[in-house]
Design an enzyme around this catalytic site. Structure first.
Site, PDB file in Angstrom:
ATOM      1  N   ARG A 240      45.179  28.372  61.846  1.00 45.29           N
ATOM      2  CA  ARG A 240      43.856  27.655  62.283  1.00 45.29           C
ATOM      3  C   ARG A 240      43.927  26.200  61.686  1.00 45.29           C
ATOM      4  O   ARG A 240      44.403  26.362  60.494  1.00 45.29           O
ATOM      5  CB  ARG A 240      42.703  28.428  61.849  1.00 45.29           C
ATOM      6  CG  ARG A 240      42.414  29.529  62.750  1.00 45.29           C
ATOM      7  CD  ARG A 240      41.949  29.244  64.147  1.00 45.29           C
ATOM      8  NE  ARG A 240      41.587  30.324  65.052  1.00 45.29           N
ATOM      9  CZ  ARG A 240      42.316  31.255  65.707  1.00 45.29           C
ATOM     10  NH1 ARG A 240      43.746  30.684  65.950  1.00 45.29           N
ATOM     11  NH2 ARG A 240      41.925  31.985  66.383  1.00 45.29           N
ATOM     12  N   GLU A 269      39.886  20.779  68.226  1.00 48.87           N
ATOM     13  CA  GLU A 269      40.936  20.981  69.288  1.00 48.87           C
ATOM     14  C   GLU A 269      40.061  20.805  70.613  1.00 48.87           C
ATOM     15  O   GLU A 269      38.855  21.241  70.849  1.00 48.87           O
ATOM     16  CB  GLU A 269      41.383  22.326  69.474  1.00 48.87           C
ATOM     17  CG  GLU A 269      42.364  22.460  68.390  1.00 48.87           C
ATOM     18  CD  GLU A 269      42.830  23.840  68.054  1.00 48.87           C
ATOM     19  OE1 GLU A 269      42.754  24.743  69.013  1.00 48.87           O
ATOM     20  OE2 GLU A 269      43.576  24.196  66.978  1.00 48.87           O
ATOM     21  N   HIS A 288      47.763  24.712  70.804  1.00 51.26           N
ATOM     22  CA  HIS A 288      47.445  25.858  70.342  1.00 51.26           C
ATOM     23  C   HIS A 288      47.770  26.687  71.406  1.00 51.26           C
ATOM     24  O   HIS A 288      47.077  27.530  72.209  1.00 51.26           O
ATOM     25  CB  HIS A 288      45.826  25.928  70.258  1.00 51.26           C
ATOM     26  CG  HIS A 288      45.100  26.827  69.667  1.00 51.26           C
ATOM     27  ND1 HIS A 288      43.978  27.169  68.897  1.00 51.26           N
ATOM     28  CD2 HIS A 288      45.880  28.366  69.484  1.00 51.26           C
ATOM     29  CE1 HIS A 288      43.857  28.082  68.265  1.00 51.26           C
ATOM     30  NE2 HIS A 288      44.821  28.901  68.529  1.00 51.26           N
TER      31      HIS A 288
HETATM   32  C1  GLV Z   1      44.698  32.585  68.851  1.00 53.29           C
HETATM   33  O1  GLV Z   1      44.743  31.487  68.084  1.00 53.29           O
HETATM   34  C2  GLV Z   1      44.298  33.896  68.330  1.00 53.29           C
HETATM   35  O2  GLV Z   1      43.533  33.947  67.376  1.00 53.29           O
HETATM   36  O3  GLV Z   1      44.535  35.131  68.873  1.00 53.29           O
END
Ligand code: GLV
Length: 334
Positions: A240, A269, A288
């Site tokens: 993250r 984001e 991401h």
């Molecule tokens: C993606 O970022 C997740 O947390 O699955």
């Protein structure tokens, strides 16, 4: 008796299978949409929903829950759940779930690809060729840093951290890790070494952070941590963005305190079109996509549906992330 409504505001893969499964016990309000729904359309769906199945791009905070009078379950199609205000959900007696395990290997693939892409300048080299700038072989063209045999430091050693270590083992890397708990099995099987964070930062060629975003981990990698890293080291993050102090990372890159970064996640984001990372060739930027394969996204959607089914049918879901609600309600969903 009318079936409870499950609201799914985004497109999911293999939707026919997932919808058929849900329709056995629920009326499904499915929006086959890539883009986020307009706020009023989302709130309209939410107002009738007993169950909400979402990706982490949907932020579920108190003011959103004020628009969800019937809600009993939020099933996140993600392993991370920092998009959910768990205190608010728990206070309101709403159960929340996530989708661990099914995405572990896929996310580890992506995180490890950032190690390779950073050290071997893959994205930069690709952009160079496509720009038409490749006029001939040069002795120093795109020289990078070895991955095999280098030292990888993993901060946060959960399921995904362990899966990354297995890949690194195959590259004959020296693996250091730091975590809240020791992982003795992996220490023995993979030869990973537990070290204090400072030692990890000082000795790693690639520093990879793989922790969930919580109040404890927010901006845990900041100026001090970048200052300890080697000048030729790369920083990798596919967990993250919020666990990194992004302004400190930008400064560390601008001041050449570190060699570069491989990033799949960001503080905000999508990142701004004028973000400094966009003009840094030594920073690999991905949108991401840690869990973004057809197979894994389909498994995540099905797992989220199974968690939803459990809750709406009065069973404890396997991946409950706020178990206090279950205790309070004594196992019954009212
Ligand atoms: C993606 O970022 C997740 O947390 O699955």
């Amino acid at each position: 008796m009318a079936k409870p409504v499950v609201f799914i505001p985004s497109k999911i893969p293999e939707e026919e299978k997932v919808l058929r499964f849900l329709e056995a016990f629920a009326e499904v309000d499915y929006r086959d949409e890539e883009e986020m729904l307009d706020e009023d359309v989302f709130y309209d769906g939410l107002s009738r929903a007993s169950g909400l199945m979402i990706y982490s791009r949907n932020k579920i905070r108190g003011h959103v829950l004020d628009r969800a009078p019937l809600l009993k379950a939020v099933s996140n199609i993600a392993v991370g759940y920092d998009n959910l205000d768990l205190n608010e959900l728990t206070r309101r007696g709403i159960l929340a779930t996530n989708t661990p395990d099914v995405l572990t290997e896929t996310t580890a693939d992506l995180a490890f690809s950032l190690v390779l892409a950073s050290g071997r300048r893959i994205a930069e080299a690709d952009a160079f060729v496509k720009s038409g700038g490749w006029d001939g072989w040069l002795p120093s063209l795109m020289l990078g840093k070895d991955v095999h045999g280098a030292t990888l430091g993993i901060i946060g050693y959960g399921r995904i951290g362990s899966a990354i270590a297995r890949r690194a083992r195959g590259f004959n890397m020296d693996i250091l890790y730091n975590n809240l708990v020791r992982e003795e099995k992996d220490e023995q099987e993979l030869g990973i070494r537990f070290v204090p964070v400072e030692e990890l930062l000082q000795n790693s060629d690639y520093v990879l952070v793989q922790v969930p975003l919580t109040p404890q981990t927010e901006k845990m990698i900041s100026e001090k941590q970048f200052g300890l890293m080697k000048k030729d080291a790369y920083f990798i993050n596919a967990s993250r963005g919020g666990v990194v102090d992004e302004a400190a990372l930008i400064r560390a890159l601008q001041e050449k305190q570190i060699a570069g970064a491989g990033l799949d996640v960001f503080e905000h984001e999508p990142i701004d079109k004028t973000h400094p990372f966009l003009s840094m060739p030594n920073v690999v930027t991905l949108p991401h996509i840690g869990s973004a394969t057809w197979q894994t996204r389909a498994k995540m959607a099905m797992k989220a549906a199974e968690n939803m089914a459990a809750i709406l049918q009065g069973r404890r879901p396997v991946n409950l992330v706020n178990p206090d609600v279950w205790t309070v309600k004594d196992g019954t969903v009212q």
